[in-house]
Design a protein around this motif. Structure first.
Motif, short mmCIF file in Angstrom:
data_model
loop_
_atom_site.label_atom_id
_atom_site.label_comp_id
_atom_site.label_asym_id
_atom_site.label_seq_id
_atom_site.Cartn_x
_atom_site.Cartn_y
_atom_site.Cartn_z
N VAL A 89 -13.90 -2.12 5.09
CA VAL A 89 -14.51 -2.78 3.93
C VAL A 89 -15.19 -1.76 3.02
N VAL A 90 -15.88 -0.79 3.64
CA VAL A 90 -16.51 0.27 2.83
C VAL A 90 -15.45 1.03 2.05
N TRP A 91 -14.32 1.32 2.69
CA TRP A 91 -13.24 2.04 2.01
C TRP A 91 -12.70 1.22 0.84
N VAL A 93 -7.65 0.08 -7.90
CA VAL A 93 -8.14 -1.31 -7.83
C VAL A 93 -7.16 -2.21 -7.08
N LEU A 94 -5.88 -2.17 -7.48
CA LEU A 94 -4.89 -3.00 -6.79
C LEU A 94 -4.72 -2.57 -5.35
N PHE A 95 -4.72 -1.26 -5.13
CA PHE A 95 -4.65 -0.73 -3.76
C PHE A 95 -5.81 -1.28 -2.93
N GLY A 96 -7.02 -1.29 -3.51
CA GLY A 96 -8.19 -1.79 -2.80
C GLY A 96 -8.09 -3.26 -2.47
N ILE A 97 -7.51 -4.04 -3.37
CA ILE A 97 -7.35 -5.48 -3.12
C ILE A 97 -6.40 -5.72 -1.95
N PHE A 98 -5.26 -5.02 -1.97
CA PHE A 98 -4.32 -5.15 -0.85
C PHE A 98 -4.94 -4.64 0.45
N LEU A 99 -5.73 -3.58 0.35
CA LEU A 99 -6.38 -3.02 1.53
C LEU A 99 -7.34 -4.04 2.14
N ALA A 100 -8.04 -4.80 1.30
CA ALA A 100 -8.97 -5.83 1.81
C ALA A 100 -8.23 -6.86 2.65
N LEU A 105 -15.13 1.67 -2.00
CA LEU A 105 -15.07 3.02 -2.59
C LEU A 105 -13.82 3.20 -3.45
N VAL A 106 -12.69 2.69 -2.96
CA VAL A 106 -11.44 2.85 -3.69
C VAL A 106 -11.49 2.08 -5.02
N GLU A 127 0.84 -1.20 0.00
CA GLU A 127 0.00 0.00 0.00
C GLU A 127 0.87 1.25 0.00
N ALA A 128 1.88 1.26 0.87
CA ALA A 128 2.79 2.40 0.94
C ALA A 128 3.53 2.58 -0.37
N THR A 129 3.94 1.47 -0.98
CA THR A 129 4.66 1.53 -2.26
C THR A 129 3.78 2.15 -3.35
N ILE A 130 2.50 1.77 -3.38
CA ILE A 130 1.58 2.32 -4.37
C ILE A 130 1.38 3.82 -4.14
N TYR A 131 1.24 4.20 -2.88
CA TYR A 131 1.11 5.63 -2.55
C TYR A 131 2.31 6.42 -3.08
#
Length: 222
Positions: free
Chosen positions: A94-96, A61-68, A99-100, A15-19
């Protein structure tokens, strides 16, 4: 340390890397002609459609997958001691995620749509693009309230559960608070949230990889 905690730690680092990658891309490589007319702007977008679509997929999308994965791992780690607080936090997480991921999908479909419209009526297409951009920003770009609530609640839950470290958890409270304040439309608040969350994701990921789940260790001892 079970696999879920390991995956959660890796997800936080990614996540940090994507940011960071998003900051670098838009800060150093994306030269959108803001002062140009509609025809020139759409010519630029058409020329860079593939690149922007890939960036949106990674950034949203990828960020959201890792976030899940991270949301699930943290909830699993905290739920035994603070079931109510950690589960409420997980709901916002989960809502975030939704949304992402939705933001990225809307951005890419919207980009394709307006490029087709721009062939016949560039000015009308620009109006549509601005509306789409406002939706994307409202869901997952310019407003970080949902993500801020998630970070804030899980940081309180981690403090109560004596997980991670107090410094990390207090920093998480700061990050979450900034995220909630982004309800006020100011770019500087979004930037502070983004930069501070990079640090938080890195710190959290390293903690999850370095420190086992205390509750799991207790269960194994029993």
């Amino acid at each position: 340390m079970n696999n879920l905690q390991k995956f959660g730690g890796i997800a936080a680092l990614l996540e940090a890397t994507i940011y960071v990658s998003a900051f670098v891309f838009f800060g150093a490589f994306w030269n959108y002609p803001t002062d140009a007319d509609s025809v020139q702007k759409f010519a630029f977008l058409a020329e860079n459609q593939i690149t922007l679509s890939i960036v949106n997929l990674i950034m949203y999308v990828l960020f959201g997958i890792f976030l899940a994965v991270l949301v699930l791992a943290i909830n699993e780690r905290l739920k035994n001691i603070t079931p109510a607080l950690s589960q409420i936090a997980a709901i916002f997480g989960v809502v975030w995620v939704g949304l992402v991921i939705a933001s990225g999908m809307i951005a890419n479909i919207g980009l394709s749509t307006v490029l087709q419209l721009s062939i016949a009526d560039p000015d009308h297409a620009m109006t549509v693009w601005q509306a789409i951009y406002a939706v994307v920003e409202g869901l997952g770009g310019g407003n970080e309230v949902v993500g801020g609530v998630w970070v804030l609640l899980l940081s309180f839950a981690a403090l109560k559960s004596n997980e991670f470290s107090n410094k990390l958890n207090y920093f998480g409270i700061f990050v979450g608070t900034i995220g909630i304040i982004t309800v006020y439309p100011a770019d500087v608040l979004t930037e502070i949230f983004g930069i501070s969350q990079i640090v938080w994701f890195l710190w959290l990921g390293l903690k999850m990889l370095a420190e086992p789940d205390k509750q799991e260790d207790i269960s194994n001892e029993n």
